[in-house]
Every structure is written in C-alpha cells, then in structure tokens.
Design an enzyme around this catalytic site. Structure first.
Site, PDB file in Angstrom:
ATOM      1  N   TYR A 113       0.817  -1.214   0.000  1.00  0.00           N
ATOM      2  CA  TYR A 113       0.000   0.000   0.000  1.00  0.00           C
ATOM      3  C   TYR A 113       0.849   1.262   0.000  1.00  0.00           C
ATOM      4  CZ  TYR A 113      -4.541  -2.153   0.192  1.00  0.00           C
ATOM      5  OH  TYR A 113      -5.667  -2.827  -0.141  1.00  0.00           O
ATOM      6  N   GLU A 209       2.384 -29.743  11.794  1.00  0.00           N
ATOM      7  CA  GLU A 209       2.112 -29.009  10.556  1.00  0.00           C
ATOM      8  C   GLU A 209       1.175 -27.832  10.786  1.00  0.00           C
ATOM      9  OE1 GLU A 209       1.524 -31.387   7.141  1.00  0.00           O
ATOM     10  OE2 GLU A 209       0.494 -29.830   6.018  1.00  0.00           O
ATOM     11  N   ASP A 261       1.857 -34.245   7.663  1.00  0.00           N
ATOM     12  CA  ASP A 261       0.981 -35.159   6.934  1.00  0.00           C
ATOM     13  C   ASP A 261       1.796 -36.071   6.043  1.00  0.00           C
ATOM     14  OD1 ASP A 261      -1.193 -33.980   8.078  1.00  0.00           O
ATOM     15  OD2 ASP A 261      -1.741 -32.775   6.331  1.00  0.00           O
TER      16      ASP A 261
END
Lengths: 381, 727
Positions: A113, A209, A261
């Site tokens: 911005y 995770e 995972d």
C-alpha cells in the site's frame, strides 16, 4: 516530476539508527547511486538481481543445505518487459529507506500500500496486486544481501509456540509455559535484538504441521509431560517460525522433530525446514536445520496403526507428480529410506493426514503415536 | 422442325410459324443479312424475321387449310397489323433498358446523360469544363433538371436532331474513347420527360458572345423518331448576341448562367459559349446511394479538371472545384481491330466499303492489318485478294471471319486511350474523399476482343463514413424520405460503407430495434440515432466503398453484376492488412475507385451500369487492385509499427518519473537534481527507442537499410490538419 517529498516527520527527534540500519541505508543508497552513475554516463541503467529459481540453487552436500548459486538476472530500465519492475524495485527501496529512518516496521501488505499509487499522467498503478509486490521485496533483499527484517519489513504472524521456555520479546518477558490455550504467536522477526532466550528446560522441539494438530497436543499438555517445545507453522512455515526453530536448535541445542501429513506437501515442508527453500535459498544458512528429523506420518502407518480404510485420501495426479519431483531432489535422491517412503506412498495410492489417527482415539496421537516413535527413535532423516 | 412432325400436326406448324420469328432456313437468314441492318440490331432483327415468318406461313398454309374450321386471321389481315417499330417507340416501352426503370433512377439518368454529353463536348473542343446542374421540384413528383456547360455550343440545325432523335450522334460509328457511346441517352431522357410530364425539352445553345443563341423547345415524334420543334413556328428562336444579350434572354424567360464564379475581389468572367438543356420529368429526389449527389461527387473524383456547381431540389448549393486545369489529352480515334468485329458487322462493312479489292478493304477498314496480313487472311479464307468486297457472299464472309479468328494479328495500338493518370486520381480522391492515405496505379493498356482498354485503380484509406458527417436535420429528412422498410435497411442503403455489421452496431448503441420503421421515428428517437451514428466506431464495421468508372463516368447501379466489384471481392485484402470474410467486400475505412478506359466499354446492358467480365479485363483489374493493395499494406504495416514504437516509448516515459523520484529519495537529492536525473534518463530513453527504430524490424531481425519506400503515386495526409505529409 520528482516533487513528492518523502513523508518524514521532521518535527520529531531523529530516530536512533542501529549499526545494522546504517549498513542497510548505505546499501540502499548504493543501489540508487548505480542508477545515477549510469544516467550521468548516458548509459541505460540496470540492476543485477540474483536469480531465485531452481536453476540457481545448489545442494551443498557438506553443509546439507540449499544454497543460492551465483546466477543473476539483469533488470534493465530500458527493456519493455523489465521497465516496470525496475521502477518497482527502486520504489520499494525508497519506501524501505523511509521505514528505517523512522524506526518503524511494515508488513509486506503495508509496503504494497505504501508503494501503490497511480503514475502521474496515466491511469496505471505502480502496483496492482500484492502478488506483484512480494517478489520485488524479495528481489531487494537479495540484491542488497540484506535480510527482510533489516529492511524493516515483516510478514504477518503465522505459527504458534508453547513449551518450557522463557523468552524476552522486545523487552517483555514471556513464559511460554503459561500461554493458555492460544500459545505464543511467533512474530515475523525473531532476530536476537527482538527475541532473546532466557531460560529453557525443554529437551526437544516438536513441530507439527498445522494449528488443529497443535491444539490437540497443547490441550493434552503433551509438552508438559514430555518437556518439550511445541510449535506449528500453519502449513508451510513462514520465515519467523523457521528462523526461530533454527535459533532454538542452534543456540539451545534442541533436536527438532516434525509431525507432518503423509503427503507430498508434508514431505516438502520437512524439506524446507531441513534444507531451506528454493525461493529463499539465500536465507538457508540462517534458517535450515539439517539435523531435523521426520517423525511422521509415515506411509507404513496405515498398516502399522491399523487405520480404517475411510481415512485414506486418494492421491491425485498432481500429488503423484509432486512426489516424484520430491524424490528427485538432490537431498532426497541418495536417501534410501526416503526413496522407500515415497515409493510406499505411491504404492499405497493414498495420503494420510495427521488427523486420521483420531480414528483410533482422540488422543491416540499424543498418548501413543508420538511417544512410541520418540521412544523407538523411529525417524526419517 | 422435322418434316414428319409437320405432316402429322400441320395446324401446329402454322401456329408456330405465325407465333414468332424462327429464322431457321438459310433463305430466311439470307434475307435478314441482305436487308438493311439498322443501328439498333434488336428492333430491326425482330422486325425482319417477323416478316420472314409471315412469308413462310403464307406459303405453307395452302395444303393444311382444308378440312379445318374458321381461320382466326388471314395472312392478309395479319399483314395489315405488321409494320415498322420505331426505335423511339421501342424504347418508350422498354425504358428500363436505358436506365429509366423507376422515378428515382430516371432523375439521376437524366442528369447523368446531360452531364456526360456536356463533358464530352467540352473536352472534344478543348475547353476546361464548368458544369451547372440545377434540380428544381415543380410539385407533383415532377422535377425540372437543367444542365449547362461552357462547351463549344451546337450549330442550329443539329440541335433538334441531337436532342430530339434517338440513336443520333457522333459517337456510335467511331471507335474513340468517350463517355457516351450510342447516342441514345439525352434524347431518351427528353422523351421520358415528355412521356411523364408532357413538357418539351428546352435547349439553348450559344457558340460565341457575338453570335445569336439558339433556343429550341422540342418534342419527339415517337412514331417517326423525329424531332418536333414547338417554338418559333417550328423553327426555334434565335436570341441576338452581343450587348444586352442577358436582358434579352430574361425577356424570353430563358435561364442561363451568365458568369463564372469569381474568386474574391475579382471581376466575374462571362460564360462565352455553351449549351443548356432543361428537361422536366417525373422523378424522385433522394440522397445517399444512387443519388444525383453521389453521381456528381464521383464524377468530380474521376474528372479533376471539371468544376461542378450543383443546386439540389431543396435549394442547397454546392460546388466541386477543379484541382487541375490540365485537360486530359484528346483521345485518338482508331479503326476497329479485326478480333473485335462480329460476322454481321463484317458483312455490313464489306457492303459499305469503297475499297475495290478485299485486300484494300482489310487494310483500310481495320487497324493492324498490313497487306501481308490481308494476304494471309485471304489465303486462309481461300478467297482472292483481288475480289470485289461487294461481291463477297455469305459463305466467303464466314470463311473470312473464321480466318480472322485463327490468324495471329498484332494487338491494336493503345495510344487511343487516355487514362486519368495516377497524379490526378490522387488529386481527385483527395479533393472529395477524406482520408489519410491515398495511392493510385494505372495499368498499361491491354486488349479484349480487339478493343484496347486500360484499368486504373485509386485507393483512399482512413476517411470517416458519411454516416458520421450527416447533420441532424439532414438525417431527419433522409428518414422521412426513405422508402426502406426497416431502420437497418435504411442505414445500409443510405450511407456508403455501412454494412449490416455497422448498422447493427449503430442500432444497438441507439437501443433501437433493427426492424423499426424509419418513417415512424419520433423526434427524440432521431436524436438518439444521430448520436449513436456519431459515437459508434464505424471504421471496423465499415465495409470498403467501391467507386466504379467507365470512361470517367461513375457506375452507380448493379454493383454485384459488375466485373469491377467481383474483382474487388475476389482479391485477397487480408494480405494487405484489412479484414475480409470470404465472398464479401473487405472491412475498413477504405474507398477504392476503379476506372476502365476503353474505346468500347463492354456493358452488360444499355443502361450502362455494369462492366462485363472478360478474362483480359479481370486480369488487369486484379493486377491493378493488387498494386494499390500492396501500398496500402505497407502503409498499414508502418502505421502499426509506428504505433508500437510510440507505445514502447510511452512505456519508458511513464516509469521514468517514478524512477527519478525514487532515486531522488534514496540519494536525498534536491528537486533540481532529481529533475536533472529525469532529463538524463529521458534522453537515454529517446535515444534507445530511436535506435530500435532503425535497427530492428518487427521480427527483431536487423534491418540493413531504412524503410522500404512506397514508390510513386502515394499521398499521405495528416488527418488532423489535412496537410500533405508525403507525396
């Protein structure tokens, strides 16, 4: 042109600059100086931007991390495809200068911005999307060989920590064993001048995770029972988390175990934690933890833990492709255990999330799975 | 007809013979050939064979007669009804053949014939033509058309014949490039006016300021094809020349343009000679496609040496000023080439010749026939070179005709053709068609069927459509006048270059239905339509405008039947940067003018609206169109490149300010120093892009030389300032 003075609050007392800041400012000056030099010699200006692509990274066998090569891309002002990014590069540089001088930090979104405005006399914006801005910030980092925090830029917080450790964050003492259910939110900048380690009883770090798994462990007070530090990185861990893990590992000599995972994505998160990422290869030395160990989930777990069929998630085409790609990475290529692991997953034809262990029991993962692995020292390297 | 059939049903035979002309037996044919061949082959032929048919009927009727009931008509009673058909009568009934099929076209054809005649006369006399065209509405769908020229005038005794007798003229019997060909036009217009309004044709002609002007009011006796002078007791009226001539004219009630329009501050000059013809006729005054306005505009393009003054039926006056005073060179008259002569014509020529021998006949009557060629022809036809042409029989004429077809005879000389010329085409187009790029190509002469001809092509690119120039009042008028049933049709018919795509675009913009009736639009709807016509970008939906000319005369009707249009459509314009779908005119703000100059233009009909597509003509058309197409392609290509280069430069310039700003901040420069850096970067940018201009073409290959040149005959105009950029 050139009428916009930087918004400096001249009335306030000048901010005391650290040596680091002074160094960053001078390299920013140099960057602009090269443009001036070229212009004065009537030569088209250009920058050399070290390349951050796969082709420009090397796996350093001895240090066991990914390092950036010497390859660089030329960014020319008078090249149709590069003119805009050249302009964006100096623009980001000039905004960082302002931040440093004012002693403030901004998120990458804020930088976006800060830099975004309509180019005078046109309807074009300097930046349209944050996705345009983020790589430019990284370009400035690598060009100046500085760290993001040295430019006073941070990323949004992502990642949480609890455990038997007391730290000092910007003057506040924080006991991470008393963080309630929410945990300590790991900031983006975790350099020693921001975060100092005070006391640490923990014997290892368990990095999971994502948030949901982390909550399970925190609720079950796993870290208390096993005297460890528990962290998560919200999927792919951001720099702050990686840097903090690296510091904890290196400064406090804490081993790092990862519970991720059983899918290509999990493997890659492990890879990034261990060797560094391709995109931020220049930061590997500060962030990679070559000694990190992969605790789970493993391809063999479906059988070993006797999980029901319902928890399987079929591998899609992209997963298979990604798995093969990961198996081909130089740092996995020569590790037989890893080759076997990935092969097994491909043979299974499905992936497993850590949450799948819940099918045995809600706290199976904290009370049986992880303790068992730790006890057996059954990790992948 | 077989004999068997004739016997089995004899009655039928009778009927058939009397029913229509059937010149089947050699006797009948011979009779036809020996009979006088009138200039109008159609009327004369029909007439002659009808007589033959009657004769046959008479001969055969005897033995089939008995046993039958009452005869419907006897040969004698039928013979009483059989008589000459005058050419005038024939055309009075078949007015469409001459371009008087509807009131709208009749008005245009009248103006056209008069103007064409005037231009021919002026050019033949070597006078730079100035033409006044005045169309006045006299009520009841009647219009008075007056056309005056500054030509040499016409001698008194010829006036009635020229304007009051069909097929009378100087142009039919010679092979010379001229606008008129047959000598039908103006007298047919007069006849049409007389038939529809009963008013006579008024002609005033003046040979010089001193001599008297001849004034005639004529009617045509359609039965005899003879002029009938009404005024001055059948002698016409002479108005004394010299001083006070103009006052005397006024007294007689004769209109006459007395002076040329003078430039500001100059004494207007007197019109010294000329002819003015006034015809009152039933017509319809329209604008847009197929209008008088369009005809005059197109005439101005192809005749840049002509000044046209025009006052339309609504009283608006406009002028097309000449862009050159150079007259086109006088076209030479040539003898016919043997290849272009048909058997019938050959027979007539053999009969009419004064030459004593066939050999002399051939060399004298035809171009490109030397005595050697004549001998060869005679050998081939197996007739003696010394034979008397008058004694050549049908059989011999036929073999001579065959011999001509098989013998190689060199092409006719082509100096009889006077092209407009590339420079003048450019001038003419530039004067009338707005645009930014013009080019022209004149092909070398070629020959079809023994007639020399040449093709010229001009092209204008970048003009705005006439639909975008039309003022609101004019649009309101056009809408009320239009006979189109739907708005879509109205747009397509009224404005050049607007195809279905463009009209759909306009109507979508105006939020109107395509099938809305143009006459029923409300006032605010018209305003809405007008705004839409202005705002819609038509350059893409616009289709190419094709202006067709034959001997400098615009062809306004039957575009689809014309070889020119067919060639334009058949040409691949995509190769030159225009978009074109198969079987259609290309799209874009393009005007193409095609001129065919020939001693004999092969029209598909007497109304002279479309050119027939002989292969030789088609080939020349193709080559001409390709020549201008290539230049257009180069121009468009260059335009694209310039635009790309401009974009390139502007991309750099756009970011330079930002770069200078940021560098200034980093270096903590003063504003002055920042501006300095900016200026320096700017000069590098300019140099960089200029370098790119010269070094690389669009494929990034290095280019050794500067741009390929357009070559000659190209005119580039800055569309904003209308100044010529390059020639």
């Amino acid at each position: 042109m050139a009428k916009k003075a930087p918004k400096q609050d001249k009335s306030s007392a000048p901010v005391a600059l650290s040596t680091k800041d002074r160094k960053t400012l001078s390299s920013l000056r140099e960057l602009a100086g090269s443009v001036v030099q070229y212009a004065e010699r009537s030569r088209p200006p250009h920058f050399e931007v070290p390349s951050r692509s796969l082709s420009n990274v090397k796996y350093n066998q001895t240090r066991r991390i990914i390092e950036m090569g010497s390859g660089a891309n030329r960014r020319e002002l008078f090249n149709l495809g590069q003119a805009k990014s050249f302009m964006q590069t100096v623009l980001v540089g000039s905004k960082c200068k302002g931040l440093i001088e004012q002693g403030k930090t901004a998120s990458i979104r804020q930088i976006f911005y800060l830099c975004k405005h309509t180019i005078k006399g046109t309807s074009e914006n300097t930046f349209d999307e944050q996705e345009e801005c983020d790589p430019i910030i990284e370009d400035v980092e690598v060009m100046l060989n500085t760290l993001r925090e040295e430019l006073h830029v941070f990323a949004s917080n992502r990642g949480t920590m609890v455990g038997n450790i007391t730290i000092n964050d910007s003057g506040d003492t924080i006991d991470c064993s008393r963080m309630g259910s929410g945990g300590y939110s790991i900031p983006s900048i975790v350099e020693p001048d921001v975060i100092e380690f005070r006391e640490c009883d923990a014997k290892f770090i368990l990095h999971v995770e994502k948030d949901t798994v982390w909550r399970r462990f925190n609720e079950d007070k796993f870290w208390k029972e096993h005297n460890c530090i528990l962290t998560h990185g919200g999927g792919q861990p951001p720099r702050g988390v990686r840097r903090l893990l690296s510091r904890l590992h290196n400064e406090l000599k804490l081993p790092v175990y990862c519970l991720l995972d059983n899918d290509p994505w999990g493997y890659y998160i492990y890879s990034v934690l261990k060797q560094g990422s391709i995109n931020l290869a220049y930061e590997s030395a500060r962030m990679a933890i070559p000694e990190a160990r992969y605790l789970g989930l493993r391809s063999k777990d479906f059988q070993e833990c006797e999980l029901p069929d319902s928890v399987q998630i079929k591998l899609n085409e992209q997963d298979i492709k990604r798995a093969k790609q990961i198996a081909g990475y130089p740092w996995f290529e020569k590790k037989k255990t890893w080759q076997k692991e990935i092969e097994q997953m491909l043979k299974n034809g499905f992936k497993l999330e850590v949450e799948s262990l819940i099918s045995k029991d809600i706290s199976y993962v904290t009370e049986e799975y992880v303790p068992q692995r730790l006890e057996d020292k059954d990790f992948l390297d | 007809m077989s004999a068997v059939k004739a016997r089995s049903s004899p009655g039928q035979k009778t009927l058939e013979f009397s029913g229509g002309p059937r010149p089947v037996d050699s006797d009948a044919k011979g009779a036809k050939l020996n009979g006088s061949v009138e200039p109008n082959g159609q009327a004369a032929g029909g007439h002659a064979s009808e007589q033959n048919g009657a004769a046959g009927d008479n001969a055969s009727s005897h033995h089939v007669d008995h046993g039958r009931g009452k005869r419907r008509a006897t040969a004698e009673s039928m013979a009483a009804k059989q008589r000459d058909i005058s050419v005038s009568e024939f055309f009075a009934k078949n007015r469409h053949l001459l371009g008087f099929d509807n009131p709208r076209k009749a008005l245009l054809t009248t103006v056209k014939e008069a103007v064409d005649n005037s231009l021919d006369a002026c050019e033949e006399a070597g006078i730079v033509p100035e033409i006044w065209v005045i169309v006045e509405a006299t009520g009841n769908n009647r219009f008075k058309v007056s056309v005056q020229d500054n030509g040499p005038g016409i001698v008194k005794k010829q006036i009635p014949l020229i304007f009051g007798k069909l097929l009378y003229g100087s142009k039919f019997h010679r092979l010379r490039m001229s606008r008129g060909q047959q000598g039908i036009g103006i007298s047919a217009a007069g006849m049409y006016g007389m038939l529809t309004t009963g008013k006579p044709v008024k002609i005033i002609s003046k040979l010089s300021p001193k001599k008297p002007a001849h004034y005639f009011e004529l009617q045509i006796d359609t039965k005899r094809n003879q002029p009938e002078i009404i005024n001055g007791k059948g002698d016409g009226v002479d108005v004394e020349g010299g001083k006070d001539f103009h006052e005397r004219l006024k007294k007689h009630g004769i209109d006459w343009e007395t002076h040329y329009k003078a430039a500001a501050g100059q004494e207007p000059q007197e019109v010294r000679s000329g002819t003015r013809v006034t015809i009152e006729l039933e017509g319809r005054f329209i604008r847009g496609r197929g209008s008088v306005d369009e005809y005059l505009e197109q005439t101005a393009i192809a005749n840049p040496h002509v000044t046209l003054h025009y006052k339309d039926a609504d009283g608006n006056e406009s002028s097309y000023e000449r862009s050159t005073t150079d007259m086109p060179p006088e076209p030479k008259e040539i003898k016919p080439h043997p290849y272009g002569v048909e058997l019938g014509r050959l027979v007539t020529m053999l009969k009419d010749t004064h030459a004593g021998t066939i050999s002399a006949f051939l060399t004298e009557s035809f171009s490109r026939v030397s005595s050697g060629v004549a001998r060869k022809l005679c050998e081939e036809a197996k007739i003696s070179t010394r034979m008397n042409p008058k004694k050549v029989g049908r059989q011999e004429a036929d073999s001579l005709y065959q011999a001509i077809q098989t013998t190689r005879i060199s092409s006719p000389s082509t100096d009889c053709l006077v092209p407009i010329g590339e420079q003048l085409i450019l001038k003419g187009l530039h004067q009338v068609v707005p645009g930014e790029f013009y080019c022209a190509a004149t092909r070398p002469p070629a020959v079809y069927r023994g007639n020399p001809f040449l093709i010229e092509v001009g092209l204008a690119y970048g003009g705005v459509s006439s639909a975008q120039k039309v003022p609101l009042e004019a649009l309101t008028e056009l809408l009320s006048e239009s006979d189109a049933r739907t708005l879509r049709q109205f747009l397509m018919n009224t404005f050049d270059g607007i195809g279905s795509e463009a009209s759909d675009k306009i109507l979508t913009e105006a939020k109107m239905g395509t099938r809305q009736s143009p006459a029923k639009l409300k006032k605010d709807e018209i305003v809405q339509l007008h705004a839409a016509m202005r705002n819609v970008n038509l350059s893409e939906g616009q289709s190419m405008q094709v202006l067709r000319y034959a001997n400098r005369v615009p062809l306004q009707f039957q575009p689809a039947a014309c070889a020119i249009t067919q060639s334009v459509i058949g040409n691949n314009w995509r190769a030159y940067g225009l978009s074109q779908s198969r079987g259609n005119l290309p799209q874009g703000p393009v005007t193409v003018m095609v001129h065919m100059a020939s001693v004999w233009v092969p029209f598909t009909s007497e109304s002279k609206e479309a050119i027939a597509g002989y292969p030789e003509i088609q080939k020349e058309l193709r080559l001409g169109l390709q020549a201008v197409g290539r230049k257009l392609g180069m121009y468009l290509n260059r335009k694209v490149k310039v635009r790309q280069e401009g974009e390139r430069r502007s991309i750099f310039l756009r970011y330079l300010g930002e770069v200078a700003d940021a560098v200034g901040v980093l270096q903590e420069y003063s504003d002055k120093k920042r501006t300095e850096i900016y200026e320096k970067l700017l000069s590098i940018a300019k140099r960089k892009t200029a370098e790119a201009d010269t070094k690389y073409d669009d494929r990034g290959r290095k280019v050794e030389q500067a741009e390929e040149e357009f070559g000659e005959n190209v005119l580039i105009v800055n569309p904003e300032t209308h100044e010529e950029v390059q020639q």
